[in-house]
Write an enzyme that holds these catalytic residues in place. Structure first.
Site, mmCIF file in Angstrom:
data_model
loop_
_atom_site.group_PDB
_atom_site.id
_atom_site.type_symbol
_atom_site.label_atom_id
_atom_site.label_comp_id
_atom_site.label_asym_id
_atom_site.label_seq_id
_atom_site.Cartn_x
_atom_site.Cartn_y
_atom_site.Cartn_z
ATOM 1 C CE LYS A 1 1.675 -0.029 -5.159
ATOM 2 N NZ LYS A 1 1.650 1.013 -4.116
ATOM 3 C CB THR A 2 4.225 3.159 -10.646
ATOM 4 O OG1 THR A 2 3.012 2.410 -10.539
ATOM 5 C CG2 THR A 2 4.379 3.639 -12.066
ATOM 6 C CB THR A 3 8.748 5.520 -8.787
ATOM 7 O OG1 THR A 3 8.288 5.093 -7.516
ATOM 8 C CG2 THR A 3 8.080 6.802 -9.159
ATOM 9 C CG PHE B 1 -9.990 0.239 -14.681
ATOM 10 C CD1 PHE B 1 -11.036 -0.438 -14.082
ATOM 11 C CD2 PHE B 1 -8.991 0.748 -13.873
ATOM 12 C CE1 PHE B 1 -11.064 -0.617 -12.708
ATOM 13 C CE2 PHE B 1 -9.014 0.568 -12.499
ATOM 14 C CZ PHE B 1 -10.061 -0.116 -11.924
ATOM 15 C CD GLU C 1 -0.633 1.177 -10.894
ATOM 16 O OE1 GLU C 1 -0.923 0.411 -9.957
ATOM 17 O OE2 GLU C 1 0.089 2.177 -10.749
ATOM 18 C CD1 TRP D 1 -7.462 6.139 -9.708
ATOM 19 C CD2 TRP D 1 -8.053 4.145 -8.900
ATOM 20 N NE1 TRP D 1 -6.318 5.433 -9.429
ATOM 21 C CE2 TRP D 1 -6.664 4.217 -8.923
ATOM 22 C CE3 TRP D 1 -8.659 2.966 -8.439
ATOM 23 C CZ2 TRP D 1 -5.853 3.171 -8.503
ATOM 24 C CZ3 TRP D 1 -7.838 1.924 -8.017
ATOM 25 C CH2 TRP D 1 -6.460 2.035 -8.054
ATOM 26 C CE LYS E 1 5.711 9.318 -4.197
ATOM 27 N NZ LYS E 1 5.191 9.197 -5.561
ATOM 28 C CG ASN F 1 -1.968 -1.074 1.149
ATOM 29 O OD1 ASN F 1 -2.323 -1.525 0.051
ATOM 30 N ND2 ASN F 1 -2.445 -1.532 2.292
ATOM 31 N NE ARG G 1 19.341 -0.717 -11.835
ATOM 32 C CZ ARG G 1 19.231 -1.114 -10.565
ATOM 33 N NH1 ARG G 1 18.845 -2.339 -10.285
ATOM 34 N NH2 ARG G 1 19.500 -0.299 -9.583
#
Ligand code: ATP
Ligand code: MG
Length: 200
Positions: A45-47, A95, A132, A97, A43, A41, A55
């Site tokens: 993950k995406t970054t 999709f 996601e 939110w 901050k 939960n 890389r």
């Protein structure tokens, strides 16, 4: 304790640690693509997923990205990575939110999944980022077994990264590395707005 004794003890401890690490390095000699899941939960993950794609591209390898949620905002990473030849598919309609149209959302998810499946069959792509994706399984838009099979049957040297909260067991079971980003604090909960260049 004398200074020289302290120094000797420290050296002995470090030597022991070095031996343990060297042993582990010697044992890790398999070469294969990694399936990484970034979940939890907090901050980051995406970054972290995009950081790994960068890389990969930085070493002259090829990366491809599917974003399974249509963001409200432009994506800073996309602006850079597309210029570097990274193939992108962003769920064009459907999709977010905010939508409540299950049929439209499912159609958009399936379309994005077709792109992802193509990438997962292409041995010229070194890394596939499925950002996601977890929500597509939570909302039953995609079949977890089909997704797990496509990831399992990808080219053996290809790396795959899946991001998103509450990842389905079918994917957790086949992952090589799972990192859970824990939420200790988030600025949003103090009423601080998401900002361009930092949150998206
Ligand atoms: P990022 O894209 O910054 O790496 P993420 O991928 O880990 O974040 P998501 O769950 O995808 O997080 O959420 C996307 C957006 O929600 C981001 O703008 C992020 O700042 C925000 N966010 C992430 N975690 C939290 C949280 N625990 N509480 C509130 N907002 C959050
Ligand atoms: Mg994210």
């Amino acid at each position: 304790m004398k200074e020289t004794e302290k120094k000797q003890r420290h050296q002995a401890r470090q030597q022991k640690l070095k031996e343990t690490v060297d042993q582990k390095i010697a044992l890790a000699n398999k070469e294969q693509g990694i399936f990484l899941i970034l979940t939890g939960n907090g901050k980051g993950k995406t970054t972290a997923g995009f950081g790994t794609a960068l890389r990969c591209v930085g070493h002259g390898q090829s990366a491809a990205v599917v974003q399974f949620i249509k963001g409200q905002w432009p994506c800073g990473e996309r602006n850079v990575l597309e210029k570097l030849g990274v193939r992108f598919h962003v769920m064009a309609t459907g999709f977010t939110w905010n939508t409540q149209d299950k049929e439209l959302d499912t159609a958009a998810a399936i379309l994005a999944w077709q792109e992802a499946k193509e990438m997962l069959q292409d041995p010229t792509i070194d890394l596939v980022l499925l950002d996601e994706l977890t929500y597509m399984l939570s909302y039953h838009y995609l079949d977890p077994t089909e997704v797990a099979n496509a990831i399992s049957n990808r080219p053996p040297m290809q790396h795959v990264i899946v991001t998103g909260r509450a990842c389905h067991r079918a994917l957790l079971d086949i992952a090589d590395t799972i990192s859970e980003v824990k939420d200790q604090k988030h600025a949003f909960n103090d009423g601080i707005k998401a900002s361009i260049g930092f949150d998206y």
